[in-house]
Motif scaffolding. Structure first.
Motif, short mmCIF file in Angstrom:
data_model
loop_
_atom_site.label_atom_id
_atom_site.label_comp_id
_atom_site.label_asym_id
_atom_site.label_seq_id
_atom_site.Cartn_x
_atom_site.Cartn_y
_atom_site.Cartn_z
N ARG A 9 -1.73 4.36 0.51
CA ARG A 9 -0.65 3.40 0.33
C ARG A 9 0.28 3.88 -0.78
O ARG A 9 -0.14 4.08 -1.92
N HIS A 10 1.55 4.07 -0.43
CA HIS A 10 2.52 4.60 -1.38
C HIS A 10 3.22 3.49 -2.15
O HIS A 10 3.58 2.45 -1.59
N LEU A 11 3.41 3.75 -3.43
CA LEU A 11 4.23 2.90 -4.29
C LEU A 11 5.56 3.65 -4.44
O LEU A 11 5.62 4.66 -5.15
N THR A 12 6.59 3.16 -3.76
CA THR A 12 7.78 3.99 -3.56
C THR A 12 8.89 3.77 -4.58
O THR A 12 9.90 4.49 -4.56
N THR A 13 8.74 2.81 -5.48
CA THR A 13 9.74 2.60 -6.53
C THR A 13 9.03 2.32 -7.84
O THR A 13 7.86 1.95 -7.87
N ARG A 14 9.75 2.48 -8.94
CA ARG A 14 9.19 2.17 -10.25
C ARG A 14 8.86 0.69 -10.34
O ARG A 14 7.83 0.30 -10.90
N GLU A 15 9.72 -0.16 -9.77
CA GLU A 15 9.48 -1.60 -9.80
C GLU A 15 8.20 -1.95 -9.04
O GLU A 15 7.40 -2.79 -9.49
N GLU A 16 8.01 -1.34 -7.88
CA GLU A 16 6.81 -1.60 -7.08
C GLU A 16 5.56 -1.12 -7.83
O GLU A 16 4.52 -1.80 -7.82
N THR A 17 5.68 0.01 -8.49
CA THR A 17 4.55 0.54 -9.26
C THR A 17 4.21 -0.38 -10.43
O THR A 17 3.03 -0.69 -10.66
N ASP A 18 5.23 -0.82 -11.16
CA ASP A 18 5.00 -1.71 -12.31
C ASP A 18 4.39 -3.04 -11.85
O ASP A 18 3.52 -3.60 -12.52
N SER A 19 4.87 -3.55 -10.71
CA SER A 19 4.33 -4.80 -10.18
C SER A 19 2.87 -4.65 -9.79
O SER A 19 2.04 -5.54 -10.07
N PHE A 20 2.53 -3.50 -9.18
CA PHE A 20 1.13 -3.24 -8.80
C PHE A 20 0.24 -3.19 -10.03
O PHE A 20 -0.85 -3.77 -10.06
N LYS A 21 0.69 -2.49 -11.07
CA LYS A 21 -0.12 -2.36 -12.28
C LYS A 21 -0.32 -3.71 -12.96
O LYS A 21 -1.41 -4.01 -13.46
N ALA A 22 0.73 -4.52 -12.97
CA ALA A 22 0.60 -5.85 -13.57
C ALA A 22 -0.35 -6.73 -12.76
O ALA A 22 -1.16 -7.47 -13.33
N GLN A 23 -0.28 -6.63 -11.46
CA GLN A 23 -1.12 -7.45 -10.58
C GLN A 23 -2.60 -7.14 -10.77
O GLN A 23 -3.44 -8.05 -10.76
N HIS A 24 -2.91 -5.86 -10.95
CA HIS A 24 -4.33 -5.45 -11.05
C HIS A 24 -4.78 -5.22 -12.49
O HIS A 24 -5.94 -4.87 -12.72
N GLY A 25 -3.88 -5.42 -13.44
CA GLY A 25 -4.25 -5.27 -14.84
C GLY A 25 -4.62 -3.85 -15.21
O GLY A 25 -5.58 -3.63 -15.97
N VAL A 26 -3.89 -2.88 -14.69
CA VAL A 26 -4.17 -1.47 -14.98
C VAL A 26 -2.95 -0.84 -15.63
O VAL A 26 -1.82 -1.32 -15.48
N ALA A 27 -3.19 0.24 -16.36
CA ALA A 27 -2.09 0.90 -17.09
C ALA A 27 -1.50 2.07 -16.34
O ALA A 27 -0.39 2.52 -16.65
N THR A 28 -2.25 2.61 -15.38
CA THR A 28 -1.80 3.82 -14.71
C THR A 28 -2.09 3.77 -13.22
O THR A 28 -2.90 2.95 -12.75
N THR A 29 -1.44 4.63 -12.49
CA THR A 29 -1.77 4.91 -11.10
C THR A 29 -2.02 6.41 -11.01
O THR A 29 -1.55 7.16 -11.86
N PRO A 30 -2.78 6.88 -10.02
CA PRO A 30 -3.26 6.17 -8.84
C PRO A 30 -4.44 5.24 -9.15
O PRO A 30 -5.05 5.36 -10.21
N GLN A 31 -4.73 4.39 -8.17
CA GLN A 31 -5.90 3.52 -8.24
C GLN A 31 -6.62 3.59 -6.90
O GLN A 31 -5.99 3.53 -5.85
#
Length: 260
Positions: free
Chosen positions: A44-66
């Motif tokens: 599953r690709h995170l295709t924008t910085r906003e999408e990446t930041d939203s994913f990290k906030a949702q899962h409480g993580v500081a980095t990707t990949p996950q």
């Protein structure tokens, strides 16, 4: 291979950053590791910085990949390696690997040059070139970041601690002596330079390691290395001393037919 069989049919979900301008290298490594371990990967690709930041906030993580396996979050690439029982490199761990690789490659270079010049890789010239090539490559590594080298060098070198500019001069002097020794030119210059820096270096390492019992990192392959100061560091300097003495003896005629 056994892990691949055991994990066959298991599914992993990988979230990684893939944008028009950046593809996360750790995401690629995680995907490759999962597939080699027998997992079916839902990529599953995170295709924008906003999408990446939203994913990290949702899962409480500081980095990707996950990575998620069987509904549980495993974590990033290093966490995945731990989960699969694979070693994780410690960036702060000391290791002799850089100098072992360096000396191995310069030995092969010297034998290759000897073979090209004389038809045999096992010659006295190959031994001479091995030391000279090693000096040049070691100097090159130091000069990649001379400030970092000088800072680490000042921890133990006896002359540099009394006269700081020597910490900047040293890699240039080592490189110059090595190049001249490869060419067999200006022995009157290369021999005393190599003998001087080798003697000071050997004395400094011996005092720091064997007399003062200090645990330091060696600046021999550059200021960012994790090579421990010790026998290998001492060897670098002893090689320079041996080469200088050998060339001086050859130049004076004590070793017939072997002068470079």
């Amino acid at each position: 291979m056994l892990d691949k069989v055991q994990n066959a049919g298991r599914k992993a979900i990988l979230y990684r950053m893939v944008t028009a301008h950046h593809t996360c290298p750790y995401g690629l490594k995680a995907k490759d590791l999962l597939r080699r371990s027998g997992y079916e990967v839902e990529d599953r690709h995170l295709t924008t910085r906003e999408e990446t930041d939203s994913f990290k906030a949702q899962h409480g993580v500081a980095t990707t990949p996950q990575v998620f396996i069987d509904g549980a979050r495993i974590g990033g690439y290093d966490d995945l390696r731990r989960y699969l029982g694979k070693p994780v490199a410690d960036p702060a761990a000391t290791t002799y690997r850089p100098v072992i690789v360096l000396f191995t490659l310069t030995a092969f270079m010297a034998m290759a040059a000897s073979f090209a010049a004389s038809g045999s890789p096992f010659t006295l010239k190959a031994a001479e070139w091995f030391i000279a090539f090693s000096m040049v490559v070691l100097a090159m590594l130091k000069l990649q970041n001379v400030e970092s080298f000088a800072t680490m060098f000042l921890n133990y070198d006896l002359l540099a601690r009394r006269w700081v500019p020597y910490s900047y001069i040293y890699p240039y002097a080592e490189g110059l002596a090595g190049v001249l020794m490869v060419a067999g030119a200006l022995n009157w210059l290369s021999v005393p330079v190599a003998l001087f820096i080798g003697t000071v270096g050997a004395s400094s390492v011996f005092k720091a390691v064997y007399i003062d019992r200090r645990e330091l990192k060696c600046a021999c392959v550059g200021g960012a290395s994790n090579v421990p100061l010790g026998f290998i560091s001492l060897t670098e300097n002893l090689m320079m001393i041996a080469m200088a003495v050998w060339m001086a003896a050859a130049s004076l005629g004590y070793i017939g037919g072997h002068a470079m």
